[in-house]
Design an enzyme around this catalytic site. Structure first.
Site, PDB file in Angstrom:
ATOM      1  N   PHE A 145       0.860  -1.173   0.000  1.00 19.50           N
ATOM      2  CA  PHE A 145       0.000   0.000   0.000  1.00 19.50           C
ATOM      3  C   PHE A 145       0.899   1.225   0.000  1.00 19.50           C
ATOM      4  O   PHE A 145       1.564   1.526   0.990  1.00 19.50           O
ATOM      5  CB  PHE A 145      -0.942   0.052   1.203  1.00 19.50           C
ATOM      6  CG  PHE A 145      -1.850   1.260   1.128  1.00 19.50           C
ATOM      7  CD1 PHE A 145      -3.003   1.209   0.369  1.00 19.50           C
ATOM      8  CD2 PHE A 145      -1.526   2.433   1.766  1.00 19.50           C
ATOM      9  CE1 PHE A 145      -3.828   2.336   0.259  1.00 19.50           C
ATOM     10  CE2 PHE A 145      -2.338   3.549   1.669  1.00 19.50           C
ATOM     11  CZ  PHE A 145      -3.497   3.504   0.910  1.00 19.50           C
ATOM     12  N   ASP A 230       9.620   2.940   1.750  1.00 20.47           N
ATOM     13  CA  ASP A 230       8.409   3.687   2.066  1.00 20.47           C
ATOM     14  C   ASP A 230       8.172   3.589   3.568  1.00 20.47           C
ATOM     15  O   ASP A 230       7.625   2.620   4.068  1.00 20.47           O
ATOM     16  CB  ASP A 230       7.226   3.112   1.288  1.00 20.47           C
ATOM     17  CG  ASP A 230       5.925   3.869   1.549  1.00 20.47           C
ATOM     18  OD1 ASP A 230       5.844   4.592   2.557  1.00 20.47           O
ATOM     19  OD2 ASP A 230       4.974   3.715   0.755  1.00 20.47           O
ATOM     20  N   LYS A 259       2.858  11.292   6.919  1.00 16.89           N
ATOM     21  CA  LYS A 259       2.019  11.073   8.098  1.00 16.89           C
ATOM     22  C   LYS A 259       2.550  11.768   9.345  1.00 16.89           C
ATOM     23  O   LYS A 259       2.250  12.921   9.577  1.00 16.89           O
ATOM     24  CB  LYS A 259       1.787   9.580   8.304  1.00 16.89           C
ATOM     25  CG  LYS A 259       0.993   8.940   7.159  1.00 16.89           C
ATOM     26  CD  LYS A 259       0.410   7.615   7.527  1.00 16.89           C
ATOM     27  CE  LYS A 259      -0.296   6.957   6.339  1.00 16.89           C
ATOM     28  NZ  LYS A 259      -1.467   7.689   5.873  1.00 16.89           N
TER      29      LYS A 259
END
Length: 402
Positions: A145, A230, A259
Site C-alpha cells: 500500500f 516507504d 504522516k
C-alpha cells in the site's frame, strides 16, 4: 447494529448525505482530542489505538507541535516555492540530518512522496544508470500500500484499490513480499529501483523474514538499483527506531516520509536521498504549490526535534514490548496470530468468533478505537505518548470482546 448506532444520528446522517462513500467509518463523531484520547460530540471518551494511521505518533495536540504551529500562523503560512521562506532551510537541513542524507524534497501527502520517488528513480535511471528511454522498471511487492493515485494503484494487488480505475501505468514488476529469490529474479538491466515498505501496514502489519532487507540491500548495490524505503507509516518512531528498516541494519538510497512528519496538524511529506539521486531534478520538472510551505516546515522541524532526543523511539520500543507480550498471551483465546514491532500490531482474530469489522465495532462500544483490514485482522497503533496503564486497559477490552 451496535450500541453506537443510536448515537450522534444527525452528524452521521449528514456525513452520509453530503460525502462520497469512499470510506466506511465507525459510527463515532469526534469533536475533541488530547494525547491518546478523543471525545465524541456526546461527550464519550475513546482511547485512540489507530493514531491516524501513524499520522498522530506524538498524540493529539502535542503541546510543542501546537506551539510551533501557532507561532507560525501568526507570521506566515504560504509563499509557494516561487520564493524562499525563513523556515524552509531549517526544516530541510534538520530532516536531511535525521535521515543521514544530503537533500530533502518536501511535499504534502504520502502519495505525493511516492510519486516523487517514482519520478526521481526513473530520471536517475535514464540520466545516471543509462537505461533506454521509456524502459525503466521498478520492482514492488504484492500486498503493498503506497497510496491511491492512478500510477500507484497500477501496481497494487488490492482489488478494491485497483479495479475499475484502468488503464494502468506500466513499468512495474510485482513479486511476493519477503521473497528474496523472487525479487532477485525480477531485477534486470532496466530495473531502476526496488520500492518496498519495511513493514506492510495495510496488509496486516506484515514483518518480512529476518535478513530479507539485508539481502535486498546487497542485491540493489550489486545491480546498481535504488532501494526505496516507504516509511510513511512505519517511520518516525512507530516501531521503536526512527525508521523501521533500521531493525535490519539497512540504509536505503531513498526514504519516503509522511504522516507523522506533519505532527497530526498539517499534511507534510518528504523524499530524502543523496545529491547523486535527488540532484537529477531541475527547476520546472517537479513541484507542488503547498509542498514545503512555512506552516508545514515549522511543524516538521519540531517533529524532527522531538525525534532527535530518541525519547519517542525508546517509548515505542519499551511499550511495544508490553503491548506484544499481552497480545501474544491471547493467542489461542480468540486470537490466531500477532505481528508487528514497537507500538504497531496486526492482530488476526479467530474468524469463527468475529470479523475484523465486528471486533472494532465492539471495541468502540468499550471506548477503544482501532481499524480492521482484510477480513478478521485488526490493526493497533496507539500514539507514542500512550501510557502503560492505557495499553493494559486496551488489551483488556480486546480480551473482553473475545
Amino acid at each position: 447494529m451496535t450500541d453506537l448506532d443510536s448515537r450522534t444520528p444527525g452528524a452521521l446522517a449528514d456525513a452520509e448525505r453530503w460525502t462520497a462513500h469512499n470510506y466506511h467509518p465507525l459510527p463515532v463523531v469526534i469533536a475533541d482530542a488530547e494525547g491518546a484520547w478523543v471525545t465524541d460530540v456526546d461527550g464519550k471518551r475513546y482511547l485512540d489505538f489507530l493514531a491516524g494511521y501513524s499520522a498522530l505518533n506524538f498524540g493529539h495536540r502535542h503541546p510543542g507541535l501546537i506551539a510551533a504551529a501557532h507561532a507560525q500562523l501568526d507570521r506566515l503560512t504560504l509563499t509557494s516555492r516561487a520564493f524562499v521562506h525563513d523556515q524552509f532551510a531549517t526544516f530541510c537541513h534538520s530532516l536531511a540530518q535525521l535521515c543521514g542524507k544530503d537533500l530533502v524534497l518536501p511535499m504534502n501527502t504520502g502519495a505525493e512522496a511516492v510519486e516523487t520517488g517514482i519520478k526521481v528513480a526513473r530520471k536517475w535511471g535514464y540520466q545516471v544508470k543509462g537505461v533506454p528511454d521509456g524502459q525503466a522498471e521498478i520492482v514492488v511487492a504484492a500486498g503493498n500500500f503506497h497510496g491511491r493515485t492512478t500510477t500507484i494503484i497500477s501496481f497494487s494487488t488490492d482489488p478494491e484499490a485497483r479495479n475499475d480505475f484502468g488503464p494502468y501505468t506500466p513499468g512495474f514488476t510485482i513479486v511476493p513480499y519477503g521473497d528474496l529469490d523472487a525479487l532477485t529474479a525480477a531485477v534486470g538491466p532496466n530495473t531502476v529501483a526496488v520500492l518496498l515498505e519495511p513493514i506492510q501496514g495495510e496488509a496486516g502489519v506484515l514483518v518480512p523474514p529476518t535478513g530479507y532487507f539485508a539481502g535486498v540491500r546487497t542485491l540493489c548495490t550489486a545491480q546498481n538499483v535504488l532501494l526505496i524505503a516507504d516509511e510513511i507509516q512505519s517511520g518516525l518512531g512507530r516501531t521503536g527506531k526512527t525508521f523501521a528498516i533500521e531493525h535490519e541494519g539497512v540504509v536505503p538510497d531513498m526514504y519516503l516520509l509522511g504522516k507523522a512528519l506533519g505532527g497530526g496538524i498539517v499534511p507534510v511529506s518528504a523524499v530524502a536521498a543523496d545529491r547523486a539521486i535527488l540532484g537529477v531534478l531541475k527547476p520546472g520538472e517537479h513541484g507542488s504549490t503547498f509542498g514545503g510551505n512555512p506552516l508545514a516546515c515549522a511543524v516538521g522541524t519540531e517533529v524532527v526535534r522531538l525525534l532527535e532526543t530518541g525519547e519517542f523511539q525508546q517509548r515505542s520500543a519499551d511499550l511495544g514490548t508490553r503491548l506484544h507480550t499481552q497480545l501474544n498471551a491471547l493467542i489461542g483465546h480468540g486470537i490466531d496470530a500477532v505481528r508487528g514491532r514497537g507500538l504497531w500490531a496486526g492482530v488476526d482474530i479467530d474468524p469463527a468468533r468475529l470479523s475484523g469489522r465486528q471486533a472494532v465495532e465492539r471495541l468502540a462500544d468499550r471506548g477503544i478505537l482501532a481499524k480492521d483490514t482484510h477480513g478478521s485482522t485488526i490493526r493497533l497503533a496507539p500514539p507514542l505518548v500512550v501510557t502503560p496503564e492505557e495499553i493494559d486497559h486496551a488489551v483488556a477490552q480486546l480480551a473482553a470482546i473475545l
